[in-house]
Design an enzyme around this catalytic site. Structure first.
Site, PDB file in Angstrom:
ATOM      1  N   SER A 200     -11.818   1.649  15.697  1.00  9.32           N
ATOM      2  CA  SER A 200     -12.306   0.269  15.785  1.00  9.32           C
ATOM      3  C   SER A 200     -13.397   0.108  16.824  1.00  9.32           C
ATOM      4  O   SER A 200     -13.433   0.798  17.852  1.00  9.32           O
ATOM      5  CB  SER A 200     -11.152  -0.684  16.129  1.00  9.32           C
ATOM      6  OG  SER A 200     -10.824  -0.616  17.499  1.00  9.32           O
ATOM      7  N   LEU A 201     -14.283  -0.844  16.568  1.00  7.71           N
ATOM      8  CA  LEU A 201     -15.309  -1.199  17.539  1.00  7.71           C
ATOM      9  C   LEU A 201     -14.693  -1.810  18.796  1.00  7.71           C
ATOM     10  O   LEU A 201     -15.224  -1.648  19.899  1.00  7.71           O
ATOM     11  CB  LEU A 201     -16.293  -2.190  16.917  1.00  7.71           C
ATOM     12  CG  LEU A 201     -17.346  -1.616  15.973  1.00  7.71           C
ATOM     13  CD1 LEU A 201     -18.162  -2.747  15.364  1.00  7.71           C
ATOM     14  CD2 LEU A 201     -18.255  -0.643  16.710  1.00  7.71           C
ATOM     15  N   ARG A 202     -13.596  -2.527  18.629  1.00  4.48           N
ATOM     16  CA  ARG A 202     -12.931  -3.126  19.786  1.00  4.48           C
ATOM     17  C   ARG A 202     -12.528  -2.048  20.792  1.00  4.48           C
ATOM     18  O   ARG A 202     -12.800  -2.161  22.002  1.00  4.48           O
ATOM     19  CB  ARG A 202     -11.687  -3.900  19.325  1.00  4.48           C
ATOM     20  CG  ARG A 202     -10.839  -4.458  20.465  1.00  4.48           C
ATOM     21  CD  ARG A 202      -9.573  -5.112  19.931  1.00  4.48           C
ATOM     22  NE  ARG A 202      -8.731  -4.159  19.232  1.00  4.48           N
ATOM     23  CZ  ARG A 202      -7.858  -3.337  19.826  1.00  4.48           C
ATOM     24  NH1 ARG A 202      -7.725  -3.351  21.139  1.00  4.48           N
ATOM     25  NH2 ARG A 202      -7.108  -2.529  19.103  1.00  4.48           N
ATOM     26  N   ARG A 203     -11.884  -1.000  20.301  1.00  2.00           N
ATOM     27  CA  ARG A 203     -11.471   0.073  21.208  1.00  2.00           C
ATOM     28  C   ARG A 203     -12.675   0.832  21.757  1.00  2.00           C
ATOM     29  O   ARG A 203     -12.679   1.254  22.914  1.00  2.00           O
ATOM     30  CB  ARG A 203     -10.522   1.023  20.471  1.00  2.00           C
ATOM     31  CG  ARG A 203      -9.181   0.390  20.144  1.00  2.00           C
ATOM     32  CD  ARG A 203      -8.344   1.307  19.270  1.00  2.00           C
ATOM     33  NE  ARG A 203      -7.060   0.700  18.961  1.00  2.00           N
ATOM     34  CZ  ARG A 203      -6.431   0.820  17.788  1.00  2.00           C
ATOM     35  NH1 ARG A 203      -6.995   1.525  16.823  1.00  2.00           N
ATOM     36  NH2 ARG A 203      -5.259   0.251  17.579  1.00  2.00           N
TER      37      ARG A 203
ATOM     38  N   THR B 255      -2.721  11.598   9.210  1.00  3.35           N
ATOM     39  CA  THR B 255      -4.039  12.223   9.139  1.00  3.35           C
ATOM     40  C   THR B 255      -4.724  12.224  10.498  1.00  3.35           C
ATOM     41  O   THR B 255      -5.313  13.224  10.925  1.00  3.35           O
ATOM     42  CB  THR B 255      -4.921  11.480   8.115  1.00  3.35           C
ATOM     43  OG1 THR B 255      -4.315  11.571   6.827  1.00  3.35           O
ATOM     44  CG2 THR B 255      -6.317  12.066   8.061  1.00  3.35           C
ATOM     45  N   ARG B 256      -4.622  11.122  11.199  1.00  2.56           N
ATOM     46  CA  ARG B 256      -5.261  11.028  12.511  1.00  2.56           C
ATOM     47  C   ARG B 256      -4.604  11.979  13.513  1.00  2.56           C
ATOM     48  O   ARG B 256      -5.289  12.658  14.282  1.00  2.56           O
ATOM     49  CB  ARG B 256      -5.196   9.588  13.017  1.00  2.56           C
ATOM     50  CG  ARG B 256      -5.955   8.618  12.130  1.00  2.56           C
ATOM     51  CD  ARG B 256      -5.884   7.202  12.659  1.00  2.56           C
ATOM     52  NE  ARG B 256      -6.385   6.261  11.649  1.00  2.56           N
ATOM     53  CZ  ARG B 256      -6.655   4.992  11.895  1.00  2.56           C
ATOM     54  NH1 ARG B 256      -6.493   4.504  13.095  1.00  2.56           N
ATOM     55  NH2 ARG B 256      -7.097   4.198  10.935  1.00  2.56           N
TER      56      ARG B 256
ATOM     57  N   ASN C  55      -4.634   7.614   7.475  1.00  2.00           N
ATOM     58  CA  ASN C  55      -3.366   7.075   7.926  1.00  2.00           C
ATOM     59  C   ASN C  55      -2.923   7.759   9.221  1.00  2.00           C
ATOM     60  O   ASN C  55      -3.609   8.646   9.752  1.00  2.00           O
ATOM     61  CB  ASN C  55      -2.300   7.180   6.822  1.00  2.00           C
ATOM     62  CG  ASN C  55      -2.015   8.612   6.421  1.00  2.00           C
ATOM     63  OD1 ASN C  55      -1.996   9.519   7.249  1.00  2.00           O
ATOM     64  ND2 ASN C  55      -1.768   8.825   5.132  1.00  2.00           N
ATOM     65  N   VAL C  56      -1.783   7.340   9.736  1.00  2.00           N
ATOM     66  CA  VAL C  56      -1.322   7.831  11.026  1.00  2.00           C
ATOM     67  C   VAL C  56      -1.222   9.352  11.047  1.00  2.00           C
ATOM     68  O   VAL C  56      -1.695  10.020  11.969  1.00  2.00           O
ATOM     69  CB  VAL C  56       0.038   7.197  11.386  1.00  2.00           C
ATOM     70  CG1 VAL C  56       0.635   7.871  12.612  1.00  2.00           C
ATOM     71  CG2 VAL C  56      -0.129   5.700  11.636  1.00  2.00           C
TER      72      VAL C  56
ATOM     73  N   ARG D  50       0.847  -1.184   0.000  1.00  2.00           N
ATOM     74  CA  ARG D  50       0.000   0.000   0.000  1.00  2.00           C
ATOM     75  C   ARG D  50       0.887   1.239   0.000  1.00  2.00           C
ATOM     76  O   ARG D  50       2.071   1.170   0.316  1.00  2.00           O
ATOM     77  CB  ARG D  50      -0.898  -0.002   1.235  1.00  2.00           C
ATOM     78  CG  ARG D  50      -1.958  -1.072   1.251  1.00  2.00           C
ATOM     79  CD  ARG D  50      -2.573  -1.221   2.628  1.00  2.00           C
ATOM     80  NE  ARG D  50      -3.056   0.049   3.163  1.00  2.00           N
ATOM     81  CZ  ARG D  50      -3.227   0.288   4.456  1.00  2.00           C
ATOM     82  NH1 ARG D  50      -2.917  -0.621   5.362  1.00  2.00           N
ATOM     83  NH2 ARG D  50      -3.708   1.458   4.846  1.00  2.00           N
TER      84      ARG D  50
ATOM     85  N   SER E 141       0.444   4.072   1.816  1.00  2.73           N
ATOM     86  CA  SER E 141       0.446   4.889   3.024  1.00  2.73           C
ATOM     87  C   SER E 141       1.840   4.892   3.650  1.00  2.73           C
ATOM     88  O   SER E 141       2.632   3.964   3.436  1.00  2.73           O
ATOM     89  CB  SER E 141      -0.566   4.358   4.040  1.00  2.73           C
ATOM     90  OG  SER E 141      -0.091   3.175   4.648  1.00  2.73           O
TER      91      SER E 141
ATOM     92  N   ASP F 253      -4.809  -6.721   9.425  1.00  3.61           N
ATOM     93  CA  ASP F 253      -5.690  -6.299   8.338  1.00  3.61           C
ATOM     94  C   ASP F 253      -5.917  -7.402   7.312  1.00  3.61           C
ATOM     95  O   ASP F 253      -6.611  -7.186   6.315  1.00  3.61           O
ATOM     96  CB  ASP F 253      -5.097  -5.073   7.630  1.00  3.61           C
ATOM     97  CG  ASP F 253      -5.103  -3.843   8.521  1.00  3.61           C
ATOM     98  OD1 ASP F 253      -5.976  -3.764   9.400  1.00  3.61           O
ATOM     99  OD2 ASP F 253      -4.235  -2.975   8.344  1.00  3.61           O
TER     100      ASP F 253
END
Length: 330
Positions: A127-130, A152-153, A149-150, A9, A11, A82
């Site tokens: 994520s739903l997990r978190r 952007t966050r 990506n990292v 990828r 990114s 992933d």
């Protein structure tokens, strides 16, 4: 072989991972030309919707697999978390590298821990997990979806869109951004996703030549741990729509596997754990799943999926709920 092409990828984190493998291969095989093939996947391109709505985690690897099949690439490097639980029969995981830190971490400029965040503070996660872990252990906090990506966050957090972020520590460390980690979150509350922090190399099934070239990259303890973790996800139908955690640690020459899964809306989770040998990794995963089923995990997950389906999609609830089904890519 004189040339080896790695599909990746585009990114920054994916490129770091591919370049890391490229360096390891060049060091081991100086006579071999190792090149990168950069591919932008649909999972990277569509950032305004959750992955569950546009096809799931497989969107991050499909274009790379096409490159493997048509001969443009000989192998693909993935964040193992992933990779779908079941590969198509024409592919295999040729090597699993030694794991980086698998834990989640807090990114925050003003507060040093989740406990210090004031009630109503907005925490971004992918994520739903978190989200489920936050709702169980820190119910006073608001949860918002953050994708990209990292970089952007982190930019969104820096602009004040979020008071804090929950991210994978491995990605930040690999990109030289460990200074952004304010705290490592305890696995007792934030158990990692299956295979979090591990890299996997995908190759064409039966490609013995490529398999031999990457054999030195294989890390048996990480392979065993991720096999146990992924079995939990596979047995429970793990996908972007299922909040699920599974983490196997090497302790005294054995694997200690912990797992949980649950329902975000109800802020409930079922937990289980077991210990076993490396060569029984998948059996260990099945044993943990049997414990969870005995506690009603299937009913809990079915209720969550039914609620999501009846809603038509997981929409944000006035900034109080993360958009469901986003993978932890990067």
């Amino acid at each position: 072989m004189q040339r080896l092409t790695i599909a990746t990828r585009a990114s920054p984190l994916a490129l770091w991972q591919a370049e890391h493998v490229q360096t390891l291969l060049r060091d081991a095989h100086p006579q071999l030309a190792v090149e990168l093939l950069r591919i932008s996947t649909r999972g990277d391109q569509v950032l305004d919707r959750s992955l569950a709505k546009i096809g799931g985690k497989g969107l991050f690897i499909k274009e790379l697999e096409v490159a493997l099949m048509d001969g443009r690439a000989d192998l693909a490097v993935h964040s193992f978390k992933d990779v779908p639980m079941q590969l198509e029969p024409q592919f295999e995981i040729g090597a699993v590298l030694e794991r980086e830190d698998p834990r989640d971490c807090l990114v925050c400029s003003r507060f040093g821990s989740l406990q210090e965040l004031p009630a109503g503070a907005r925490v971004g996660t992918s994520s739903l997990r978190r989200e489920l872990a936050l709702r169980i252990h820190h119910p006073a906090l608001r949860v918002g979806v953050v994708r990209g990506n990292v970089g952007t966050r982190l930019a969104k957090q820096d602009r004040g869109e979020f008071d804090a972020l929950i991210m994978a520590a491995a990605g930040l460390k690999r990109l030289g951004l460990a200074d952004r980690i304010r705290a490592i979150l305890p696995t007792a509350q934030f158990l990692p996703a299956p295979a979090q922090g591990a890299l996997a190399i995908e190759i064409r099934a039966g490609d013995n030549a490529v398999r031999a070239l990457i054999a030195h990259l294989e890390h048996a303890p990480t392979r065993a741990a991720t096999r146990a973790e992924r079995m939990v996800s596979r047995a429970l139908g793990g996908s972007c729509q299922v909040p699920l955690a599974a983490y196997a640690e090497v302790q005294g020459g054995e694997l200690r596997l912990r797992a949980w899964a649950g329902n975000v809306a109800r802020a409930q989770a079922v937990t289980a754990q077991a210990t076993g040998s490396f060569d029984q990794a998948e059996a260990l995963g099945r044993a943990v799943v049997d414990q969870m089923k005995a506690q009603g995990v299937e009913q809990l997950l079915a209720a969550a999926l039914e609620a999501d389906s009846s809603a038509g999609a997981s929409s944000a609830e006035a900034d109080s709920s993360a958009e469901a089904g986003s993978a932890e890519a990067d």
